[in-house]
Design an enzyme around this catalytic site. Structure first.
Site, PDB file in Angstrom:
ATOM      1  CE1 TYR A 142      -6.897   2.392  -7.312  1.00  0.00           C
ATOM      2  CE2 TYR A 142      -4.797   1.237  -7.147  1.00  0.00           C
ATOM      3  CZ  TYR A 142      -6.010   1.614  -6.593  1.00  0.00           C
ATOM      4  OH  TYR A 142      -6.319   1.215  -5.312  1.00  0.00           O
ATOM      5  CE  LYS A 146      -5.914   4.364  -4.260  1.00  0.00           C
ATOM      6  NZ  LYS A 146      -6.736   4.785  -3.108  1.00  0.00           N
TER       7      LYS A 146
END
Length: 237
Positions: A142, A146
């Site tokens: 994640y 990002k």
């Protein structure tokens, strides 16, 4: 500066906690229309809201959205997912690929697809929702996705600014939605996050640090790596 008043807004992940607030707040600020997109869009009981099926990992779905929404002036890349585990060495291969496709490639390809449309509009804007974890690698894949989106947003900004499209990157820690239900850490109210973002867009800001976590983490990037990750000192002891 980009005014939401009179804008035509497209929100990805509109069914979620943050997305729902992006939809309603846009209308409260005078948007003329909002495309509320999701893999399985819901009904909204408001003629100004247009439910639109969109899977950001599917090129055909992205192209269909472009054809269905040629009047968009503000694109909000809000959709995202979390892996079930936090360690980048313990994620399954499927988790890694799905997170890359949803959190990074999806927003990037959607931005590329809508860029020619946005470039023809007055006061057009692209808003990418990043995370404090863009700069803090405790989220495994994640965080990696990002971070990649943050970099892509910077590239998009440089390329789209001369075409009159204002590009905004948003960083925030935990937000009080279902995605953060697993933690008891302080969380930002999604309504407050959306207010901050739309105010920043109106003010012409390029980057939004929506909470103290994001402010602190970004400031830590200029320090030695051990300051941001004190556990590295412990492992050397």
């Amino acid at each position: 500066m980009t005014a939401i008043n009179g804008a035509v807004v497209l929100v990805t992940g509109a069914n979620g906690g943050i997305g729902t607030h992006f939809v309603h707040d846009a209308l409260a600020r005078g948007a003329s229309k909002v495309y509320a997109t999701a893999r399985n869009p819901r009904e909204w009981n408001d003629e100004r809201i247009v439910p639109l099926a969109l899977d950001v990992t599917d090129p055909a779905s992205i192209q269909a959205a472009v054809e269905a929404a040629p009047d968009v002036t503000v694109l909000i890349n809000n959709a995202g997912i979390l892996p079930s585990s936090t360690g980048i060495l313990t994620h399954t291969e499927e988790e890694i690929r799905t997170n890359v496709e949803t959190n990074f490639l999806g927003p990037l390809f959607l931005a590329r697809a809508f860029a020619p449309i946005l470039a023809t509009k007055q006061e057009a804007a692209l808003i990418d929702i990043h995370s404090a974890l863009s700069w803090y690698a405790l989220g495994g894949i994640y965080s990696a996705t990002k971070a990649a989106l943050w970099s892509a947003t910077n590239s998009l900004r440089l390329e789209l600014d001369p075409q009159g499209v204002h590009v905004v990157g948003v960083h925030v820690g935990y937000v009080d939605t279902a995605m953060a239900a697993h933690t008891t850490e302080p969380k930002t109210d999604p309504a407050e996050l959306v207010r901050i973002v739309y105010d920043a867009v109106k003010a012409g800001e390029y980057e939004v640090l929506a909470d103290e976590t994001s402010v602190q983490v970004k400031a830590g990037l200029s320090a030695p790596l051990e300051a941001l990750y004190p556990e590295l000192k412990t492992t050397k002891a």
